[in-house]
Write an enzyme that holds these catalytic residues in place. Structure first.
Site, PDB file in Angstrom:
ATOM      1  N   THR A 152      22.795 -23.432 -20.696  1.00 53.15           N
ATOM      2  CA  THR A 152      21.417 -23.541 -21.253  1.00 53.15           C
ATOM      3  C   THR A 152      20.966 -24.614 -22.371  1.00 53.15           C
ATOM      4  OG1 THR A 152      20.288 -22.019 -23.096  1.00 53.15           O
ATOM      5  CG2 THR A 152      22.533 -22.088 -23.240  1.00 53.15           C
ATOM      6  N   ASP A 153      19.535 -24.733 -22.436  1.00 54.93           N
ATOM      7  CA  ASP A 153      19.292 -25.906 -23.405  1.00 54.93           C
ATOM      8  C   ASP A 153      19.397 -25.616 -24.679  1.00 54.93           C
ATOM      9  OD1 ASP A 153      17.400 -23.748 -23.626  1.00 54.93           O
ATOM     10  OD2 ASP A 153      15.558 -25.470 -23.145  1.00 54.93           O
ATOM     11  N   GLU A 154      19.798 -24.073 -24.898  1.00 55.20           N
ATOM     12  CA  GLU A 154      20.067 -23.595 -26.499  1.00 55.20           C
ATOM     13  C   GLU A 154      21.371 -24.245 -27.149  1.00 55.20           C
ATOM     14  OE1 GLU A 154      19.427 -19.658 -27.317  1.00 55.20           O
ATOM     15  OE2 GLU A 154      18.057 -19.411 -25.548  1.00 55.20           O
ATOM     16  N   TYR A 163      25.349 -16.579 -29.394  1.00 55.84           N
ATOM     17  CA  TYR A 163      25.158 -17.129 -28.079  1.00 55.84           C
ATOM     18  C   TYR A 163      25.056 -18.448 -27.587  1.00 55.84           C
ATOM     19  CZ  TYR A 163      22.628 -17.961 -23.844  1.00 55.84           C
ATOM     20  OH  TYR A 163      22.327 -18.618 -22.390  1.00 55.84           O
ATOM     21  N   LYS A 215      27.905 -20.812 -25.454  1.00 52.72           N
ATOM     22  CA  LYS A 215      27.825 -21.513 -24.396  1.00 52.72           C
ATOM     23  C   LYS A 215      28.388 -22.849 -24.494  1.00 52.72           C
ATOM     24  CE  LYS A 215      26.055 -20.445 -21.048  1.00 52.72           C
ATOM     25  NZ  LYS A 215      26.586 -19.952 -19.650  1.00 52.72           N
TER      26      LYS A 215
END
Ligand code: NAD
Length: 362
Positions: free
Chosen positions: A133-135, A159, A163
């Site tokens: 993810t870009d998070e 989260y 990741k």
């Protein structure tokens, strides 16, 4: 090709499987634990294909993962299995550490052992594609800034930290053991079969029921929205054509504030299911769906802005999104209106009966 897909009963994994079965001659093995987020009904359009197989297993279980690899002998692995909901990670981070970190570690170790035993072309062409993810990049400061593949990691939530950790493990297994890996980091997805706890389906379904539409803070957070089927096409391009060891950012060129997204959905619903019409449920007394918006206190550590520079995947692999936000959100709203039965079975929990062997076997 035969591709092992982990998390194939989830929102994005099921879109990838539908894309592969419908548009290629490849075979797919879906390895999924069927957590609350796994829904085999999302695979109904393709589950009768003789090129599709389901394996009910946990990526943290090394014995099961070894068996599945040795039995099915995949040419590539696309790893999507994860705990994926930020709010849940704040309430209970343990499952995120377990699945996203320990599970990815277990899968990497099993893949390394499997890959080392391959020979010739099978060994050369094997790929381990990690979907992220870009998070992991945290949030952006300047209004013009974009996440590139070189942006430093600065995750904010349990989260995104889990990741980020899994991305580092994948990178290390490439550098240390030579495992032929690829990583993709993607922006927020939306589209059909999205679990109703996430913003867009939640807003659509609450609005249809005439219930409040919760918006964090003032809804000023900016996300770069990508239609899930565009993401599925990008992932297939990366696993089949991407350069080993590379990372590709994937984004939709669709930056929107959350409140804009909610307004767009409300306006579409005003057109498609005007307030007061039968299907608008209990919304009597309202003039339009925007009247249902309810601002709630922001969640802790909420990143303000994400935006992706997706020029590398466009330049190297020729991928670009086919949907704009306007076309994609219209399709999405219409899909939910046409598939209220799928939503009902998620909301009342009956979709989970399949796991226990009840209901429709898919
Ligand atoms: P999801 O929560 O809808 O699906 C996750 C799937 O993984 C479910 O089918 C679940 O049953 C399965 N799963 C969970 N734990 C497992 C385990 N231990 N073993 C086997 N299967 C397990 O998630 P999603 O939205 O489809 O996201 C898929 C991947 O893409 C995730 O890795 C996520 O981090 C990443 N991603 C998601 C988005 C997004 O907007 N949804 C954006 C970028 C990246």
């Amino acid at each position: 090709m035969k591709i092992l897909i982990t998390g194939g009963a989830g929102f994005i994994g099921s879109a990838v499987i539908r894309h592969i079965i419908n548009n290629t001659d490849d075979r797919v093995v879906n390895l999924d634990k069927l957590t609350y987020a796994g829904n085999l009904e999302s695979l109904r359009p393709v589950s009768d294909s003789e090129r599709y197989t389901f394996e009910h297993a946990d990526i943290c279980n090394r014995v099961d993962v070894d068996r599945i690899l040795n039995e099915h002998k995949p040419d590539a692995i696309m790893h999507l299995a994860a705990e994926s909901h930020v709010d849940r990670s704040i309430d209970g981070p343990a499952a995120f550490v377990e699945t996203n970190i320990v599970g990815t570690y277990t899968l990497l170790e099993a893949s390394k052992a499997y890959w080392r035993n391959l020979t010739g072309h099978a060994k050369e062409s094997f790929r381990f594609h990690h979907i992220s993810t870009d998070e992991v990049y945290g949030d952006l400061e300047g209004p013009e800034d974009l996440f590139t593949e070189q942006t430093s990691y600065a995750p904010s939530s349990p989260y995104s930290a889990s990741k980020a950790s899994s991305d580092h493990l994948v990178r290390a297994w490439r550098r240390t053991y030579g495992l032929p890996t690829l990583i993709t980091n993607c922006s927020n997805n939306y589209g059909p079969y999205h679990f109703p706890e996430k913003l867009i389906p939640l807003v659509i379904l609450n609005a249809l029921e005439g219930e409040a539409l919760p918006v964090y803070g003032q809804g000023e957070q900016i996300r770069d929205w990508l239609y899930v089927e565009d993401h599925a096409r990008a992932l297939y391009k990366v696993v089949t054509e991407g350069r080993v060891g590379e990372t590709y950012n994937i984004g939709g060129h669709n930056e929107k504030q959350n409140i804009e997204v909610v307004h767009t959905i409300c306006d579409l619903l005003d057109d498609l299911v005007p307030v007061g019409s039968q299907s608008a449920g209990r919304s009597s007394g309202l003039e339009c769906h925007r009247d249902l918006i309810n601002f709630v206190p922001d969640r802790p550590g909420h990143d303000l802005r994400y935006a992706i520079d997706a020029s590398k995947i466009q330049r190297e692999l020729g991928w670009a999104p086919q949907e704009t936000f306007e076309t994609g959100i219209r399709k999405t709203v219409q899909w939910y209106l046409d598939n209220l039965e799928w939503c009902r079975r998620v909301q009342d929990g009956s979709y989970q009966r399949q796991r226990l062997g009840e209901g429709v076997a898919i």
